[in-house]
Write an enzyme that holds these catalytic residues in place. Structure first.
Site, short mmCIF file in Angstrom:
data_model
loop_
_atom_site.label_atom_id
_atom_site.label_comp_id
_atom_site.label_asym_id
_atom_site.label_seq_id
_atom_site.Cartn_x
_atom_site.Cartn_y
_atom_site.Cartn_z
N CYS A 35 -7.82 1.61 0.48
CA CYS A 35 -8.94 1.24 1.33
C CYS A 35 -10.26 1.87 0.90
CB CYS A 35 -8.63 1.59 2.77
SG CYS A 35 -7.05 0.95 3.33
N HIS A 75 -15.63 4.87 8.32
CA HIS A 75 -14.41 4.11 8.01
C HIS A 75 -13.85 3.52 9.31
CE1 HIS A 75 -11.19 2.87 5.43
NE2 HIS A 75 -10.28 3.57 6.06
N GLU A 104 -11.46 11.52 11.01
CA GLU A 104 -12.78 11.27 10.44
C GLU A 104 -13.86 12.00 11.25
OE1 GLU A 104 -15.34 7.54 8.58
OE2 GLU A 104 -13.69 7.11 9.97
N LYS A 119 -15.60 -2.28 11.94
CA LYS A 119 -14.26 -2.89 11.87
C LYS A 119 -13.83 -3.57 13.16
CE LYS A 119 -12.31 -0.29 7.98
NZ LYS A 119 -13.48 0.50 7.55
N HIS A 124 -10.16 -4.72 9.20
CA HIS A 124 -10.07 -3.81 8.06
C HIS A 124 -9.80 -4.65 6.81
CE1 HIS A 124 -9.57 -0.54 5.49
NE2 HIS A 124 -8.64 0.16 6.12
N PHE A 138 -5.09 4.89 1.81
CA PHE A 138 -3.71 5.34 1.64
C PHE A 138 -3.60 6.13 0.33
CE2 PHE A 138 -1.06 2.10 4.30
CZ PHE A 138 -1.62 2.60 5.45
#
Length: 414
Positions: free
Chosen positions: A164, A305, A316, A337, A342, A401
């Site tokens: 991502c 994010h 975050e 998002k 996403h 990830f």
């Protein structure tokens, strides 16, 4: 010796809330949500039955039938966004040196629908019935190769696959190429189209997707909200044209913003979960600030994010606090998002496009569905309504990830 400055001269976007940068941006600032019931396949047997699909994307409208047949969806999306950015930058007439133009794209998964259909054919009809174009359509570098052929780019190419964080990291590498003098022009960004039975099924098995909002899709993705339960898959592409300042000024280009710096790190902690104290993301933020030769107090906005997962959002938040100390509470922060889902390898690139637009338009997109903030997410996340605010410098953060963290700093061109 002064550092070569990387500037942004073109943007392109294909998103679940609009194709074209103008449509995309207008939808963002108006809080339009692109999450609906999946139509690309029958989702009835899946725990998550919703996604942020492209609504007005028709490859046959801009590609010839043979090219459509020979490319995967993630490549088609990238070609559309790349052409818009290329034209926006003023290169439509071929007024560039192809050997000084490069392409660096981020992509997480590749042509997942091609993999899926090929495996079905292999196991139902045998290997002799597989298409000779299976591998060329499926592999992650296919988008870059097709764009290079389409636009006449010859100066080099790379694919960045950091899950991502792929789109963000690709732009970071493009900044480095410009600074090092490897290219005068770099087409960069990210693309992804993984809304397939395989993709949705695999993320459901991982328990990463929200499953309680199938009848209420517009409220499913809710970054930093107490009721969040998982992300919603999106698809699309964001493309930026980077040039050296000297090259852009010499040809009289409109400079939209400066790509001031980038930072990366890797947690070394877990295959899917971020470091729980946010140390990796915080380090990437510090690395970006150092690269841009800036101090924390010069950043005014962060496009976060913000995945709407239980784990990501407080981590975050902790990372931002660790990197910015008390100044974190003065920052304006939002996650888009809730509107576009996403988009995996394209997420950071679409967010970078939005961040450039925020600088250009003195307006910050909202975090929609932020109705009951999680006490662990106690920063100013611009809930539900866009904010008019002039900003000189902004940051975009991505966590992928594998523990990959990518950060960009974009600032007003002076």
């Amino acid at each position: 010796m002064s550092k070569i400055k990387a500037v942004i001269t073109g943007l392109g976007a294909v998103s679940p809330i609009g194709t074209g940068v103008s449509n995309y941006w207008n939808a963002l600032v108006n809080g339009v949500c692109g999450i609906e019931r999946i139509t690309l396949f029958d989702p009835s047997n899946f725990p998550c039955q919703i996604a942020a699909e492209l609504k007005d994307f028709a490859p046959a409208s801009f590609m010839d039938p043979r090219q459509v047949q020979r490319t995967a969806r993630f490549t088609q999306v990238a070609i559309c966004a790349a052409r818009e950015a290329w034209n926006h930058a003023g290169f439509a007439e071929g007024n560039f040196d192809p050997n000084r133009a490069a392409i660096i794209l981020g992509n997480g998964i590749g042509g997942l629908e091609i993999d899926q259909e090929s495996q079905r054919k292999l196991f139902s009809k045998g290997p002799s019935r597989m298409s000779a174009m299976t591998i060329p359509r499926m592999i992650t570098n296919e988008a870059a190769g097709n764009i290079a052929m389409d636009l006449g780019i010859r100066g080099g190419g790379q694919i960045v696959a950091t899950a991502c964080a792929s789109g963000t990291d690709a732009i970071g590498h493009a900044i480095d190429w410009i600074r090092l003098g490897k290219a005068d022009i770099v087409l960069t960004g990210g693309t992804e189209a993984a809304i397939t039975e395989f993709g949705i099924g695999a993320f459901c098995a991982l328990k990463a997707l929200a499953t309680s909002f199938n009848e209420d899709p517009h409220h499913a993705s809710r970054p930093f909200d107490r009721r969040r339960e998982g992300f919603i898959m999106g698809e699309g592409a964001g493309i930026l044209i980077l040039e050296s300042e000297e090259h852009a000024r010499a040809r009289g280009a409109q400079i939209l913003a400066e790509a001031a710096g980038s930072g990366m790190s890797i947690d070394g902690f877990h295959l899917t979960a971020p470091d729980p104290d946010g140390a990796g993301c915080a380090q990437a933020i510090r690395n970006a600030l150092k690269d841009a030769e800036m101090i924390p107090e010069q950043i005014q906005y962060i496009n976060a994010h913000g995945t709407s997962t239980q784990v990501n959002d407080p981590v975050e938040t902790s990372a931002i606090k660790a990197a910015f100390s008390d100044y974190a509470y003065d920052l304006k922060i939002s996650s888009i998002k809730g509107m576009i889902g996403h988009c995996l390898g394209a997420a950071g690139a679409l967010e970078a496009v939005a961040t450039v637009q925020a600088i250009q338009n003195a307006c910050l997109p909202p975090t929609i569905n932020l109705e009951d903030p999680d006490p662990a997410c106690d920063l100013d996340y611009i809930p539900n309504t866009a904010m008019e605010k002039p900003i000189d410098a902004a940051m975009s953060t991505s966590l992928g990830f594998g523990g990959h963290n990518g950060v960009l700093i974009l600032r007003k061109y002076m």
